[in-house]
Design an enzyme around this catalytic site. Structure first.
Site, mmCIF file in Angstrom:
data_model
loop_
_atom_site.group_PDB
_atom_site.id
_atom_site.type_symbol
_atom_site.label_atom_id
_atom_site.label_comp_id
_atom_site.label_asym_id
_atom_site.label_seq_id
_atom_site.Cartn_x
_atom_site.Cartn_y
_atom_site.Cartn_z
ATOM 1 N N SER A 146 0.833 -1.246 -0.002
ATOM 2 C CA SER A 146 -0.099 0.049 -0.050
ATOM 3 C C SER A 146 0.744 1.146 0.245
ATOM 4 O O SER A 146 2.205 1.198 0.329
ATOM 5 C CB SER A 146 -0.825 0.002 1.401
ATOM 6 O OG SER A 146 -1.515 1.271 1.667
ATOM 7 N N TYR A 159 -3.600 -0.345 9.610
ATOM 8 C CA TYR A 159 -3.364 -0.646 8.327
ATOM 9 C C TYR A 159 -2.206 -0.467 8.066
ATOM 10 O O TYR A 159 -1.347 -1.038 7.320
ATOM 11 C CB TYR A 159 -4.422 0.166 7.636
ATOM 12 C CG TYR A 159 -4.447 -0.131 6.185
ATOM 13 C CD1 TYR A 159 -5.096 -1.288 5.575
ATOM 14 C CD2 TYR A 159 -4.032 0.919 5.237
ATOM 15 C CE1 TYR A 159 -5.321 -1.521 4.199
ATOM 16 C CE2 TYR A 159 -4.159 0.359 3.941
ATOM 17 C CZ TYR A 159 -4.607 -0.705 3.455
ATOM 18 O OH TYR A 159 -4.616 -0.853 1.956
HETATM 19 P P1 NAP Z 1 -11.814 -5.099 -1.400
HETATM 20 O O1 NAP Z 1 -12.660 -4.282 -2.282
HETATM 21 O O2 NAP Z 1 -12.245 -4.691 0.006
HETATM 22 O O3 NAP Z 1 -11.603 -6.456 -1.494
HETATM 23 C C1 NAP Z 1 -10.660 -7.420 -0.315
HETATM 24 C C2 NAP Z 1 -11.214 -8.628 -0.462
HETATM 25 O O4 NAP Z 1 -10.441 -9.597 0.323
HETATM 26 C C3 NAP Z 1 -12.648 -9.109 -0.373
HETATM 27 O O5 NAP Z 1 -13.074 -10.014 -1.320
HETATM 28 C C4 NAP Z 1 -12.709 -9.825 0.957
HETATM 29 O O6 NAP Z 1 -13.851 -10.504 1.169
HETATM 30 C C5 NAP Z 1 -11.469 -10.308 0.809
HETATM 31 N N1 NAP Z 1 -11.209 -10.875 2.455
HETATM 32 C C6 NAP Z 1 -11.197 -9.798 3.411
HETATM 33 N N2 NAP Z 1 -10.951 -10.563 4.647
HETATM 34 C C7 NAP Z 1 -10.601 -11.797 4.343
HETATM 35 C C8 NAP Z 1 -10.361 -12.985 4.955
HETATM 36 N N3 NAP Z 1 -9.995 -13.115 6.170
HETATM 37 N N4 NAP Z 1 -10.237 -14.256 4.220
HETATM 38 C C9 NAP Z 1 -10.409 -14.276 2.890
HETATM 39 N N5 NAP Z 1 -10.829 -13.107 2.202
HETATM 40 C C10 NAP Z 1 -10.963 -12.022 2.672
HETATM 41 O O7 NAP Z 1 -10.329 -4.500 -1.399
HETATM 42 P P2 NAP Z 1 -9.302 -3.853 -2.608
HETATM 43 O O8 NAP Z 1 -9.627 -2.666 -2.768
HETATM 44 O O9 NAP Z 1 -9.836 -4.826 -3.655
HETATM 45 O O10 NAP Z 1 -8.013 -4.628 -2.030
HETATM 46 C C11 NAP Z 1 -7.234 -5.616 -2.145
HETATM 47 C C12 NAP Z 1 -6.013 -5.342 -1.360
HETATM 48 O O11 NAP Z 1 -5.234 -4.317 -1.694
HETATM 49 C C13 NAP Z 1 -6.056 -5.348 -0.082
HETATM 50 O O12 NAP Z 1 -4.892 -5.905 0.597
HETATM 51 C C14 NAP Z 1 -5.913 -3.786 0.249
HETATM 52 O O13 NAP Z 1 -5.329 -3.352 1.549
HETATM 53 C C15 NAP Z 1 -5.036 -3.629 -1.005
HETATM 54 N N6 NAP Z 1 -4.953 -1.897 -1.286
HETATM 55 C C16 NAP Z 1 -6.156 -1.654 -1.752
HETATM 56 C C17 NAP Z 1 -5.984 -0.103 -2.257
HETATM 57 C C18 NAP Z 1 -7.071 0.519 -2.870
HETATM 58 O O14 NAP Z 1 -6.900 1.671 -2.996
HETATM 59 N N7 NAP Z 1 -8.309 0.059 -2.910
HETATM 60 C C19 NAP Z 1 -4.782 0.451 -2.371
HETATM 61 C C20 NAP Z 1 -3.555 -0.250 -1.895
HETATM 62 C C21 NAP Z 1 -3.767 -1.263 -1.435
HETATM 63 P P3 NAP Z 1 -15.313 -9.978 1.735
HETATM 64 O O15 NAP Z 1 -15.966 -9.063 0.984
HETATM 65 O O16 NAP Z 1 -16.053 -11.108 2.273
HETATM 66 O O17 NAP Z 1 -14.516 -8.995 3.017
HETATM 67 C C1 GCO Z 2 -7.196 5.063 3.105
HETATM 68 C C2 GCO Z 2 -7.096 4.129 2.018
HETATM 69 C C3 GCO Z 2 -5.862 3.460 1.545
HETATM 70 C C4 GCO Z 2 -5.828 2.877 0.463
HETATM 71 C C5 GCO Z 2 -4.496 2.110 -0.130
HETATM 72 C C6 GCO Z 2 -3.300 3.202 -0.355
HETATM 73 O O1 GCO Z 2 -8.111 4.922 3.955
HETATM 74 O O2 GCO Z 2 -6.028 5.913 3.167
HETATM 75 O O3 GCO Z 2 -7.994 3.166 2.114
HETATM 76 O O4 GCO Z 2 -5.005 3.044 2.824
HETATM 77 O O5 GCO Z 2 -6.566 1.840 0.216
HETATM 78 O O6 GCO Z 2 -3.924 1.285 0.578
HETATM 79 O O7 GCO Z 2 -2.372 2.848 -1.040
#
Ligand code: NAP
Ligand code: GCO
Length: 266
Positions: A146, A159
Site C-alpha cells: 500500500s 492498516y
Molecule cells: P476489497 O474491495 O475490500 O476486497 C478485499 C477482498 O478480500 C474481499 O473479497 C474480501 O472479502 C477479502 N477478504 C477480506 N478478509 C478476508 C479473509 N479473512 N479471508 C479471505 N478473504 C478476505 O479490497 P481491494 O480494494 O480490492 O483491496 C485488495 C488489497 O489491496 C487489500 O490488501 C488492500 O489493502 C490493498 N490495497 C487497496 C488499495 C485501494 O485503493 N483499493 C490500495 C492499496 C492497497 P469480503 O468481501 O468477504 O470481506
Molecule cells: C485510506 C485508503 C488507503 C488505500 C491504499 C493506499 O483510507 O487511506 O483506504 O489505505 O486503500 O492502501 O495505497
C-alpha cells in the site's frame, strides 16, 4: 530474454480474496497470460459470484471458501488445491481489510483484527505454499502492500502498521527463500477505485466531490484515481520468468504519488 518469458502458461496462481476488486483484476490478467486461476473468499456466496464474474470474462476459475486468518483452514485449502489443481506456482496475498478509526478511539481488538488479515494471513498463506515451491524448484509470491507501507495518515494506524510490516515480510521471504528460486515481491497500489475505497469517493449531499476524493486527485500526478485493471500488468510481470532477477522489491503502482511533493499553491 524472450517475450515468451512474460507468459504464465502452465502455472497455477492462487489469488486470495479475489472474487472482486484488485484481486479479481490481477487474477483476470494472469488468466489472460495463460495461468490457471484459483481464488478464495470467506463466504460461499462471494465465491459463487466470483466464479460467475470470471466466467463472464471466459475464465474458468476455481474458487474455495477459506478465511486466510485461519491457519488450519488455509493448510487444508492449499492441500486441496495441490491435489485437485496442482502445486501453486504463484501466490498473490491480496485479501485485506481496513478500519478507519482515529488511533486513540481504536480498541486493541480492532487493531489486532487488521493486523490479523493484512499481516498474519500473508505469513500463514506463504508458509503453506513455500514447501511445495521448494520441492518444485521455483515459486513467486506477490504481497499487495500500500501507500501506507511508506506513508501514514489520520485514522489508519493499524492498516499502516500491517502494510509496513508486509513490506518487511516481503523482504524477509526474499532473504530466506531466494536460494530456492523463490521470488517474493510486493505491489504498492496507489488509490484504486474499489469497494474498499468507496466511502472515500462518496458524493456529498450537495453532489460535490468528497473532500478526500479531491485530495487524492490533487496528490496524484496522474490527476485521478487508478483502476484495479492497471495493477494486472505489473502483477503478471512479477509472476513471470521475466522478473526472475527481481526479488524483495516493492513495485509502487501509484500514478506517481510517492514521487510528488504536491501542487504548489497558486
Ligand atoms: P476489497 O474491495 O475490500 O476486497 C478485499 C477482498 O478480500 C474481499 O473479497 C474480501 O472479502 C477479502 N477478504 C477480506 N478478509 C478476508 C479473509 N479473512 N479471508 C479471505 N478473504 C478476505 O479490497 P481491494 O480494494 O480490492 O483491496 C485488495 C488489497 O489491496 C487489500 O490488501 C488492500 O489493502 C490493498 N490495497 C487497496 C488499495 C485501494 O485503493 N483499493 C490500495 C492499496 C492497497 P469480503 O468481501 O468477504 O470481506
Ligand atoms: C485510506 C485508503 C488507503 C488505500 C491504499 C493506499 O483510507 O487511506 O483506504 O489505505 O486503500 O492502501 O495505497
Amino acid at each position: 530474454m524472450k517475450m515468451q518469458d512474460f507468459r504464465l502458461d502452465g502455472k497455477v496462481a492462487l489469488v486470495t480474496g479475489a472474487s472482486y476488486g484488485i484481486g479479481f483484476a490481477i487474477a483476470s490478467g494472469m488468466a489472460e497470460a495463460g495461468a490457471t486461476i484459483v481464488f478464495n473468499d470467506i463466504k460461499q456466496e462471494l465465491v459463487d459470484k466470483g466464479i460467475a464474474a470470471y466466467q463472464e470474462k471466459g475464465i474458468k476459475a476455481h474458487g474455495y471458501v477459506c478465511d486466510v486468518t485461519n491457519e488450519e483452514a488455509v493448510n487444508a485449502m492449499v492441500a486441496k488445491i495441490e491435489k485437485e489443481i496442482g502445486v501453486i506456482d504463484i501466490l498473490v496475498n491480496n485479501a485485506g481489510i481496513i478500519k478507519r478509526i482515529p488511533m486513540c478511539d481504536m480498541t486493541a481488538e480492532q487493531f489486532r483484527q487488521v493486523i490479523d488479515v493484512d499481516l498474519n494471513a500473508p505469513f500463514i498463506v506463504s508458509k503453506a505454499v513455500i514447501p511445495a515451491m521448494i520441492k518444485k524448484g521455483h515459486g513467486k509470491i506477490i504481497n499487495i502492500c500500500s501507500m501506507m507501507s511508506e506513508l501514514g495518515r489520520e485514522t489508519v494506524s493499524a492498516y499502516a502498521a500491517a502494510k509496513g510490516g508486509l513490506k518487511m515480510l516481503t523482504r524477509n521471504i526474499c532473504s530466506e527463500y531466494g536460494e530456492f528460486n523463490i521470488q517474493c515481491n510486493g505491489i504498492g497500489p496507489g488509490y484504486i477505485a474499489t469497494p474498499q475505497t468507496a466511502p472515500l469517493r462518496e458524493r456529498q449531499p450537495d453532489g460535490s466531490r468528497h473532500p478526500f476524493d479531491s485530495f487524492i486527485v490533487a496528490k496524484t500526478p496522474a490527476g485521478r484515481w487508478l483502476e484495479a485493471d492497471e495493477l494486472a500488468g505489473p502483477a503478471v510481470f512479477l509472476a513471470s520468468d521475466a522478473s526472475n532477477a527481481v526479488n524483495g522489491h516493492i513495485l509502487y503502482v501509484d500514478g506517481g504519488i510517492l514521487a510528488y511533493i504536491g501542487k504548489q499553491p497558486k
